[in-house]
Motif scaffolding. Structure first.
Motif, PDB file in Angstrom:
ATOM      1  N   ASP A  42       0.635  -1.275  -0.032  1.00  0.00           N
ATOM      2  CA  ASP A  42       0.131   0.043  -0.079  1.00  0.00           C
ATOM      3  C   ASP A  42       0.816   1.349   0.097  1.00  0.00           C
ATOM      4  OD1 ASP A  42      -2.443  -1.700   0.000  1.00  0.00           O
ATOM      5  OD2 ASP A  42      -2.869  -1.369   2.193  1.00  0.00           O
ATOM      6  N   THR A  43       1.961   1.231   0.819  1.00  0.00           N
ATOM      7  CA  THR A  43       2.877   2.372   0.911  1.00  0.00           C
ATOM      8  C   THR A  43       3.698   2.479  -0.445  1.00  0.00           C
ATOM      9  OG1 THR A  43       3.213   1.805   3.286  1.00  0.00           O
ATOM     10  CG2 THR A  43       4.786   3.503   2.575  1.00  0.00           C
ATOM     11  N   ALA A  44       3.858   1.690  -1.039  1.00  0.00           N
ATOM     12  CA  ALA A  44       4.556   1.671  -2.233  1.00  0.00           C
ATOM     13  C   ALA A  44       3.697   2.247  -3.306  1.00  0.00           C
ATOM     14  CB  ALA A  44       5.230   0.011  -2.824  1.00  0.00           C
ATOM     15  N   GLU A  45       2.516   1.760  -3.275  1.00  0.00           N
ATOM     16  CA  GLU A  45       1.618   2.407  -4.212  1.00  0.00           C
ATOM     17  C   GLU A  45       1.529   3.689  -4.133  1.00  0.00           C
ATOM     18  OE1 GLU A  45      -0.591   1.793  -7.228  1.00  0.00           O
ATOM     19  OE2 GLU A  45      -0.565  -0.103  -6.010  1.00  0.00           O
ATOM     20  N   SER A  46       1.569   4.431  -3.219  1.00  0.00           N
ATOM     21  CA  SER A  46       1.956   5.976  -2.904  1.00  0.00           C
ATOM     22  C   SER A  46       2.998   6.673  -3.584  1.00  0.00           C
ATOM     23  CB  SER A  46       1.655   6.576  -1.533  1.00  0.00           C
ATOM     24  OG  SER A  46       0.710   5.992  -0.931  1.00  0.00           O
ATOM     25  N   PHE A  47       4.312   5.723  -3.452  1.00  0.00           N
ATOM     26  CA  PHE A  47       5.608   6.018  -3.866  1.00  0.00           C
ATOM     27  C   PHE A  47       5.609   6.041  -5.398  1.00  0.00           C
ATOM     28  CE2 PHE A  47       7.123   5.483   0.449  1.00  0.00           C
ATOM     29  CZ  PHE A  47       7.904   6.886   0.525  1.00  0.00           C
ATOM     30  N   VAL A  48       4.647   5.270  -6.020  1.00  0.00           N
ATOM     31  CA  VAL A  48       4.741   5.214  -7.425  1.00  0.00           C
ATOM     32  C   VAL A  48       4.168   6.485  -7.869  1.00  0.00           C
ATOM     33  CG1 VAL A  48       3.285   4.146  -9.502  1.00  0.00           C
ATOM     34  CG2 VAL A  48       3.899   2.602  -7.715  1.00  0.00           C
ATOM     35  N   SER A  49       3.199   7.346  -7.217  1.00  0.00           N
ATOM     36  CA  SER A  49       2.833   8.347  -7.689  1.00  0.00           C
ATOM     37  C   SER A  49       3.836   9.518  -7.586  1.00  0.00           C
ATOM     38  CB  SER A  49       1.653   9.059  -6.868  1.00  0.00           C
ATOM     39  OG  SER A  49       1.817   9.227  -5.434  1.00  0.00           O
ATOM     40  N   VAL A  50       4.973   9.395  -6.645  1.00  0.00           N
ATOM     41  CA  VAL A  50       6.018  10.158  -6.420  1.00  0.00           C
ATOM     42  C   VAL A  50       6.703  10.207  -7.953  1.00  0.00           C
ATOM     43  CG1 VAL A  50       8.290  10.879  -5.514  1.00  0.00           C
ATOM     44  CG2 VAL A  50       6.383   9.999  -4.004  1.00  0.00           C
ATOM     45  N   ALA A  52       5.730  10.325 -10.743  1.00  0.00           N
ATOM     46  CA  ALA A  52       5.019  10.823 -11.793  1.00  0.00           C
ATOM     47  C   ALA A  52       5.418  12.412 -11.676  1.00  0.00           C
ATOM     48  CB  ALA A  52       3.461  10.769 -11.843  1.00  0.00           C
ATOM     49  N   LYS A  53       5.881  12.903 -10.485  1.00  0.00           N
ATOM     50  CA  LYS A  53       6.007  14.394 -10.378  1.00  0.00           C
ATOM     51  C   LYS A  53       7.308  14.841 -10.959  1.00  0.00           C
ATOM     52  CE  LYS A  53       6.758  14.321  -6.074  1.00  0.00           C
ATOM     53  NZ  LYS A  53       7.013  14.883  -4.778  1.00  0.00           N
ATOM     54  N   THR A  54       7.244  16.019 -11.434  1.00  0.00           N
ATOM     55  CA  THR A  54       8.456  16.858 -12.363  1.00  0.00           C
ATOM     56  C   THR A  54       9.638  16.684 -11.347  1.00  0.00           C
ATOM     57  OG1 THR A  54       6.698  18.304 -13.085  1.00  0.00           O
ATOM     58  CG2 THR A  54       9.220  18.894 -13.233  1.00  0.00           C
ATOM     59  N   VAL A  55       9.691  16.854 -10.089  1.00  0.00           N
ATOM     60  CA  VAL A  55      10.583  16.506  -9.139  1.00  0.00           C
ATOM     61  C   VAL A  55      10.418  15.171  -8.388  1.00  0.00           C
ATOM     62  CG1 VAL A  55      11.733  17.363  -6.998  1.00  0.00           C
ATOM     63  CG2 VAL A  55      10.909  19.028  -8.738  1.00  0.00           C
ATOM     64  N   LYS A  56      11.148  14.185  -8.738  1.00  0.00           N
ATOM     65  CA  LYS A  56      10.833  12.959  -8.237  1.00  0.00           C
ATOM     66  C   LYS A  56      11.329  12.649  -6.993  1.00  0.00           C
ATOM     67  CE  LYS A  56      10.436  11.252 -13.062  1.00  0.00           C
ATOM     68  NZ  LYS A  56      10.157  12.815 -13.316  1.00  0.00           N
ATOM     69  N   LYS A  57      11.239  13.566  -5.831  1.00  0.00           N
ATOM     70  CA  LYS A  57      11.613  13.360  -4.521  1.00  0.00           C
ATOM     71  C   LYS A  57      10.900  13.818  -3.671  1.00  0.00           C
ATOM     72  CE  LYS A  57      16.588  14.574  -3.768  1.00  0.00           C
ATOM     73  NZ  LYS A  57      17.521  13.679  -4.269  1.00  0.00           N
ATOM     74  N   ILE A 313      11.833   0.202  -7.331  1.00  0.00           N
ATOM     75  CA  ILE A 313      12.150   1.577  -6.543  1.00  0.00           C
ATOM     76  C   ILE A 313      11.076   2.088  -5.634  1.00  0.00           C
ATOM     77  CG2 ILE A 313      12.503   4.163  -7.164  1.00  0.00           C
ATOM     78  CD1 ILE A 313      13.310   3.121  -9.836  1.00  0.00           C
ATOM     79  N   ALA A 314       9.822   1.966  -6.073  1.00  0.00           N
ATOM     80  CA  ALA A 314       8.563   2.293  -5.365  1.00  0.00           C
ATOM     81  C   ALA A 314       8.472   1.219  -3.829  1.00  0.00           C
ATOM     82  CB  ALA A 314       7.327   2.218  -6.114  1.00  0.00           C
TER      83      ALA A 314
ATOM     84  N   PRO B  77      -2.073   7.778  -2.304  1.00  0.00           N
ATOM     85  CA  PRO B  77      -1.330   8.288  -3.330  1.00  0.00           C
ATOM     86  C   PRO B  77      -1.835   9.646  -3.623  1.00  0.00           C
ATOM     87  CG  PRO B  77      -2.261   6.095  -4.224  1.00  0.00           C
ATOM     88  CD  PRO B  77      -2.722   6.445  -2.736  1.00  0.00           C
ATOM     89  N   SER B  78      -0.687  10.637  -3.823  1.00  0.00           N
ATOM     90  CA  SER B  78      -1.138  11.907  -4.137  1.00  0.00           C
ATOM     91  C   SER B  78      -1.450  11.774  -6.062  1.00  0.00           C
ATOM     92  CB  SER B  78       0.007  12.976  -4.129  1.00  0.00           C
ATOM     93  OG  SER B  78      -0.041  13.002  -2.802  1.00  0.00           O
ATOM     94  N   GLU B  79      -2.530  12.547  -6.319  1.00  0.00           N
ATOM     95  CA  GLU B  79      -2.565  12.173  -7.814  1.00  0.00           C
ATOM     96  C   GLU B  79      -2.998  13.875  -8.208  1.00  0.00           C
ATOM     97  OE1 GLU B  79      -5.107   8.977  -9.627  1.00  0.00           O
ATOM     98  OE2 GLU B  79      -5.109   8.619  -7.618  1.00  0.00           O
TER      99      GLU B  79
END
Lengths: 328, 170
Positions: A42-50, A52-57, A313-314, B77-79
């Motif tokens: 579940d936590t990894a699922e949130s890190f997948v969204s990271v 997708a960001k411009t700043v992947k940090k 990675i996630a 997740p942030s979306e």
């Protein structure tokens, strides 16, 4: 040697958890509660969204120092751990120590004390000997967490978790899945960790497909159905996990030749027809094309091999942040 | 006692329209902060007749108390399903208290790009700020004691109540 391989390493998994049940070290999947494996995913699922960001940090582990302590060569695992740590804003130190017969016991402890003196917060350990990560975990300072990045033929828990995560993202509910693990189960720490994880997650059926010479003597005790015939074993499965055939095994007379192995246990599109139509194909990498897997399968539409790398990675970000946050 | 939020949302809607008119630019994009803020954001988006979807933020990875309490176990997740570059953002939360959540949310938003401007809208401002952060749009302003807490329930129906919690002795 076979028996030793199975028994080496497993220690009370209790040392992996804090008193309140939170993760402190990740050394082996064996003995971990299902809720914890689900929490990691579940936590990894949130890190997948990271990613997708411009700043992947994210600034979560700012000011923490993570040491990649690799006594055995590795590219994929080390780089994904490094990238995961960097995306969590931690500082990363890569230490590669060539394996030698003397890099054990006291000298391992010496190395550890030296690095600890540099005020590090987490060790990522890969070692050719089963139990090395446990050994280190038993001797580190209380604020330090240890993650096992592969020890001998014992365990590779983060690889197993990224595989579970990949399966869950494609197939959802484990209780309805048939999963086949194909190849050198005997020497595979990945297979051992996968089998534990799949069983903890209540997978409907876990199969191993391999020649007898590449299976541990009491493999059934791990909770799997054994198949020596590839076509039989692949029948109706949802997930096919191919294992890397280590070339050095060929020399130890466990196998006649790479060519013959491919004839009997190599995954081809033709063979894959036995599996379910929507079955996915996985491989922990690096794949030996033409030995355990045909190129057109590895690059085919059912292959999720590159997704496994991204998911790695996630999942490693999730595990690193869970052990660090819990370290008091 | 549970309070309805219809009037608060009416007032927020009106203030949002004023802000949007004053901006005079393209319609804003809406970002809600998990979990209550997402409920309020959805309700406002509907009232304002803005096209969906809204963006959602879980600020767990940006919290300043991570080293004290660790990772929130149910992080979502942030979306942000749109490009925020040069856009006007309506950042929405349910309760504004210390301002630390908003600080974390602003940091996270800037990891997605550089918005033209951000307007903060909250259902309830309960005071107790620890950072220099203020909301431009507020449904209600309450003056609460440190041992009181606003609990927002939702998403449908959206409501809130004020509870008194036990403070630790130390």
């Amino acid at each position: 040697m076979t028996e030793q391989h199975l028994q080496a390493g497993p220690l009370p998994s209790g040392m992996q958890l804090h008193d309140d049940g939170r993760l402190r070290h990740l050394l082996t999947i064996e003995g971990l509660p299902r809720e914890l494996l689900v929490e990691i995913m579940d936590t990894a699922e949130s890190f997948v969204s990271v990613q997708a960001k411009t700043v992947k940090k994210v600034p979560l582990l700012r000011g923490k120092t993570i040491v990649n302590l690799f006594f055995e060569p590795s590219t994929r695992t080390r780089t994904t751990f490094e990238l995961a740590a960097k995306r969590l804003s931690a500082d990363v130190l890569n230490i590669n120590i060539a394996t030698s017969a003397t890099t054990k016991g006291e000298s391992l402890l010496d190395t550890l004390r030296n690095i600890e003196a540099m005020f590090c917060d987490m060790f990522i350990v890969r070692h050719a000997d089963s139990g090395a990560a446990h050994f280190i975990a038993r001797h580190v300072a209380p604020h330090v967490s240890v993650l096992n990045a592969g020890d001998g033929s014992h365990a590779h828990p983060t690889q197993a978790m990224l595989d579970m995560f990949t399966i869950r993202r494609h197939k959802g509910d484990f209780t309805r899945l048939k999963v086949a693990i194909v190849g050198d189960v005997l020497h595979s720490r990945v297979a051992r960790s996968q089998i534990h994880a799949l069983n903890i997650l209540n997978t409907a059926e876990v199969r191993v497909i391999a020649p007898r010479t590449l299976l541990p003597a009491d493999v059934e005790k791990l909770g799997v159905h054994v198949f020596n015939d590839m076509d039989e074993g692949l029948h109706d499965v949802d997930v096919v996990i191919m294992l890397r055939l280590q070339k050095e095994r060929m020399q130890s007379a466990l196998l006649p030749s790479a060519h013959e192995y491919f004839q009997l246990y190599g995954l081809t599109n033709e063979r894959l027809k036995a599996a379910r139509e929507d079955a996915i194909v996985m491989h922990p990498g690096p794949a030996n094309r033409g030995v355990e897997i045909a190129s057109d399968v590895a690059d085919g539409s059912r292959s999720v091999i590159l997704e496994q790398v991204s998911n790695g990675i996630a999942i490693r970000m999730a595990i690193m942040s869970m052990v660090t946050g819990a370290a008091q | 006692m549970t309070e309805s939020v219809a009037e608060l949302l009416n007032s927020m809607e009106q203030q949002c329209r004023q802000v949007i008119d004053a901006q005079g630019s393209a319609e804003p994009c809406i970002i809600g902060i998990h979990t209550g803020g997402v409920w309020v954001a959805e309700a406002l988006r509907e009232r304002l007749g803005l096209p969906g979807p809204i963006g959602t933020l879980d600020i767990s990875f940006y919290r300043d108390d991570f080293s004290h309490i660790g990772l929130h176990p149910q992080v979502k997740p942030s979306e942000i399903p749109f490009d925020i570059e040069d856009r006007h953002i309506l950042l929405i939360d349910d309760v504004l208290h210390t301002g630390r959540t908003i600080r974390a949310a602003l940091n996270e938003i800037f990891d997605y790009g550089r918005p033209a401007c951000i307007t903060l809208a909250v259902l309830i401002d309960r005071g107790g700020r620890e950072l220099p952060i203020a909301a431009q749009i507020t449904g209600a302003t309450l003056d609460l004691n440190a041992d009181q807490e606003v609990q927002v329930q939702g998403p449908e129906p959206l409501s809130y109540r004020i509870v008194t919690k036990e403070l630790p002795n130390d």
